[in-house]
Design an enzyme around this catalytic site. Structure first.
Site, PDB file in Angstrom:
ATOM      1  N   LYS A 151      -3.355  -3.691  17.493  1.00 55.39           N
ATOM      2  CA  LYS A 151      -3.930  -3.443  16.166  1.00 55.39           C
ATOM      3  C   LYS A 151      -4.908  -2.291  16.274  1.00 55.39           C
ATOM      4  CE  LYS A 151      -3.688  -5.274  11.977  1.00 55.39           C
ATOM      5  NZ  LYS A 151      -2.576  -5.998  11.341  1.00 55.39           N
TER       6      LYS A 151
HETATM    7  P1  NAD Z   1      -3.779  -3.482   0.765  1.00 54.15           P
HETATM    8  O1  NAD Z   1      -4.793  -2.492   1.123  1.00 54.15           O
HETATM    9  O2  NAD Z   1      -2.490  -3.014   0.172  1.00 54.15           O
HETATM   10  O3  NAD Z   1      -4.390  -4.546  -0.279  1.00 54.15           O
HETATM   11  C1  NAD Z   1      -5.536  -5.290  -0.025  1.00 54.15           C
HETATM   12  C2  NAD Z   1      -5.960  -5.934  -1.346  1.00 54.15           C
HETATM   13  O4  NAD Z   1      -6.979  -6.885  -1.100  1.00 54.15           O
HETATM   14  C3  NAD Z   1      -6.504  -4.969  -2.375  1.00 54.15           C
HETATM   15  O5  NAD Z   1      -6.062  -5.357  -3.656  1.00 54.15           O
HETATM   16  C4  NAD Z   1      -8.025  -5.167  -2.272  1.00 54.15           C
HETATM   17  O6  NAD Z   1      -8.684  -4.864  -3.489  1.00 54.15           O
HETATM   18  C5  NAD Z   1      -8.094  -6.623  -1.949  1.00 54.15           C
HETATM   19  N1  NAD Z   1      -9.280  -7.037  -1.209  1.00 54.15           N
HETATM   20  C6  NAD Z   1      -9.822  -6.501  -0.095  1.00 54.15           C
HETATM   21  N2  NAD Z   1     -10.905  -7.213   0.285  1.00 54.15           N
HETATM   22  C7  NAD Z   1     -11.011  -8.219  -0.592  1.00 54.15           C
HETATM   23  C8  NAD Z   1     -11.910  -9.317  -0.729  1.00 54.15           C
HETATM   24  N3  NAD Z   1     -12.900  -9.498   0.135  1.00 54.15           N
HETATM   25  N4  NAD Z   1     -11.700 -10.161  -1.753  1.00 54.15           N
HETATM   26  C9  NAD Z   1     -10.666  -9.975  -2.621  1.00 54.15           C
HETATM   27  N5  NAD Z   1      -9.794  -8.988  -2.532  1.00 54.15           N
HETATM   28  C10 NAD Z   1      -9.977  -8.110  -1.549  1.00 54.15           C
HETATM   29  O7  NAD Z   1      -3.526  -4.364   2.067  1.00 54.15           O
HETATM   30  P2  NAD Z   1      -2.279  -5.258   2.459  1.00 54.15           P
HETATM   31  O8  NAD Z   1      -1.413  -4.466   3.342  1.00 54.15           O
HETATM   32  O9  NAD Z   1      -1.728  -5.915   1.241  1.00 54.15           O
HETATM   33  O10 NAD Z   1      -3.005  -6.336   3.383  1.00 54.15           O
HETATM   34  C11 NAD Z   1      -3.598  -7.526   2.860  1.00 54.15           C
HETATM   35  C12 NAD Z   1      -3.621  -8.579   3.944  1.00 54.15           C
HETATM   36  O11 NAD Z   1      -2.274  -8.791   4.408  1.00 54.15           O
HETATM   37  C13 NAD Z   1      -4.424  -8.203   5.189  1.00 54.15           C
HETATM   38  O12 NAD Z   1      -5.004  -9.357   5.730  1.00 54.15           O
HETATM   39  C14 NAD Z   1      -3.355  -7.673   6.129  1.00 54.15           C
HETATM   40  O13 NAD Z   1      -3.754  -7.761   7.484  1.00 54.15           O
HETATM   41  C15 NAD Z   1      -2.229  -8.619   5.798  1.00 54.15           C
HETATM   42  N6  NAD Z   1      -0.908  -8.140   6.207  1.00 54.15           N
HETATM   43  C16 NAD Z   1      -0.376  -6.992   5.690  1.00 54.15           C
HETATM   44  C17 NAD Z   1       0.869  -6.572   6.141  1.00 54.15           C
HETATM   45  C18 NAD Z   1       1.544  -5.354   5.600  1.00 54.15           C
HETATM   46  O14 NAD Z   1       2.690  -5.109   5.987  1.00 54.15           O
HETATM   47  N7  NAD Z   1       0.929  -4.596   4.723  1.00 54.15           N
HETATM   48  C19 NAD Z   1       1.568  -7.322   7.082  1.00 54.15           C
HETATM   49  C20 NAD Z   1       1.009  -8.495   7.555  1.00 54.15           C
HETATM   50  C21 NAD Z   1      -0.228  -8.901   7.108  1.00 54.15           C
END
Ligand code: NAD
Length: 421
Positions: A111
């Site tokens: 990561k």
């Molecule tokens: P992203 O940047 O597309 O979206 C994140 C969202 O969460 C945004 O809408 C933001 O406003 C909101 N956010 C951030 N902090 C917040 C808080 N404290 N309270 C409420 N909302 C909050 O990111 P993503 O890729 O969708 O990732 C979101 C989660 O999913 C993370 O934990 C990430 O590690 C996990 N994840 C993502 C992927 C991927 O392929 N993108 C894969 C596995 C896991």
């Protein structure tokens, strides 16, 4: 008590280690192996300069951590966020090791992260930061060594800059060095939706196991980015009613259902879901405590904690986000009979389709979206079944079930390879 009122910060690395300890104990893991798997293999910290638009030079700090390389090259996203810490990146890297093992894809865990609020940068500053950061971590990355991907606040555009930077240094195009790229640059069909789609596959399985009718179920989603907004849309496709969503600006609630497409358009125009016509404004803490059937945390770590878990009313919690539930809260949810689909299973669709993308890149191949989604479903359903079987066999929650499978697979590979030299 709501999330916003939670006092002491919870250290994600301690959470990750305590989850591992629980599984290692149950597996009666050899003490030497336990010591190896409890720590990351490599941690790189970089401080790097970026020329800003105003003529100044700023220095940013970033990390790349490789937790384990026993089953293959490191795999894991890069996060841009002002709250990134080395401990958070270590936790996320360790979770990637288990996640890849849970779904049986041939990767270790890695990561990365940069301490930055990307919303405060211009597009040109973001590009310069991304290219310089990737240059700094090139001592670790490569298509056979460590393959980054998107995470919070990192996009297909940023993956393109990473790929181009690496390719420029090699002197030829290397699409397999990162995943989550646009289709035009060797990205995979279905990658953008993969995390959410995989999550929804696990919810469908969980509902079938519990005898829950998804068409009559209500859903609340915390975080409306890649994982959360697409999960909301796909749950509507399953016939469920999405009653609340949120982002960093706050949350919105409408008991008879939100039009997810219109909420997306609203967020695009206004930068937040808040203010969506016909909805009631709520806090992120209140969203977690809503009376709903399915709760999808899709934002950030440590959202369901000892402080608010008693108020969680959902019957299924599907962790699209990494690490949203603390071990104390996990215990309470288990006792309350809440069906937990843990992050290392629920959001493994993202890394699975990243793996498909990498395979296609290495083979100079391109699969159809139908092919990608069908292969993803096979892997997710199999992993869900294996985790559920462990959970039922040992009378433990699904997280521990997933850890038992994952840690055993990584431990077997590590033990078979033996200790070098
Ligand atoms: P992203 O940047 O597309 O979206 C994140 C969202 O969460 C945004 O809408 C933001 O406003 C909101 N956010 C951030 N902090 C917040 C808080 N404290 N309270 C409420 N909302 C909050 O990111 P993503 O890729 O969708 O990732 C979101 C989660 O999913 C993370 O934990 C990430 O590690 C996990 N994840 C993502 C992927 C991927 O392929 N993108 C894969 C596995 C896991």
């Amino acid at each position: 008590m709501t999330t916003e009122q939670t006092a002491a910060p919870i250290n994600a690395w301690q959470v990750a280690q305590s989850q591992f300890d629980l599984a290692a104990e149950m597996l009666n893991l050899d003490p030497g192996l336990r010591r190896v798997l409890r720590e990351p293999r490599r941690e790189l910290t970089v401080h790097f300069p970026v020329a800003m638009d105003d003529g100044s030079t700023q220095v940013f700090t970033g990390y790349r951590v490789q937790h384990n390389l026993g089953r293959g090259p490191a795999k894991g996203g890069i996060r841009y966020h002002q709250d990134v810490t080395i401990d958070e990146v270590k936790a996320l890297a360790m979770w990637m090791t288990w996640k890849c093992a849970v779904v049986g894809i041939p990767y270790g865990g890695g990561k990365g992260g940069v301490i930055v609020d990307p919303k405060k940068l211009s597009l040109k500053e973001l590009e310069r930061l991304s290219r310089r950061f990737f240059t700094e971590i090139e001592v670790l990355v490569g298509p056979e060594r460590d393959i980054p991907a998107p995470d919070v606040n990192t996009t297909p555009q940023i993956m393109s800059w990473f790929m181009d930077t690496y390719s420029m240094h090699q002197g030829y195009t290397v699409p397999g060095v990162v995943t989550g790229k646009p289709i035009s640059l060797g990205g995979s069909e279905g990658r953008n939706e993969a995390t959410a789609r995989g999550c929804v596959f696990t919810i469908v399985q969980a509902a079938a196991h519990l005898g829950m009718d998804l068409k009559k179920s209500t859903v609340a989603v915390q975080g409306f980015g890649n994982a959360g907004s697409i999960a909301a849309r796909l749950m509507v496709d399953e016939g469920s009613t999405v009653i609340a969503v949120s982002d960093t600006g706050g949350g919105i609630w409408k008991q008879d259902g939100l039009d997810v497409g219109k909420v997306l358009a609203w967020k695009k125009e206004h930068g937040t879901v808040v203010g969506f016509p016909g909805s009631q404004t709520i806090t992120n803490g209140q969203l977690l405590e809503l009376d709903c059937d399915i709760l999808i945390p899709a934002a950030y770590e440590n959202q369901i904690t000892a402080a608010n878990v008693d108020n969680v009313k959902a019957k299924i919690v599907a962790e699209a986000a990494n690490g949203p539930t603390t071990p104390e809260a996990d215990e309470v949810l288990w006792k309350k009979g809440v069906f937990m689909i843990p992050d290392i299973l629920a959001n493994a669709g993202g890394v699975t389709v990243s793996y498909f993308e990498w395979v296609q890149d290495l083979n100079r191949d391109h699969w159809t979206e139908e092919d990608v989604n069908a292969k993803l479903k096979v892997i997710m359903d199999k992993a869900f079944g294996e985790v559920l079987a462990q959970s039922l066999k040992h009378g433990v929650n699904m997280r521990t079930g997933a850890y038992l499978n994952a840690v055993q697979r990584v431990a077997d590979a590590t033990a078979m390879r033996g200790l070098y030299p």
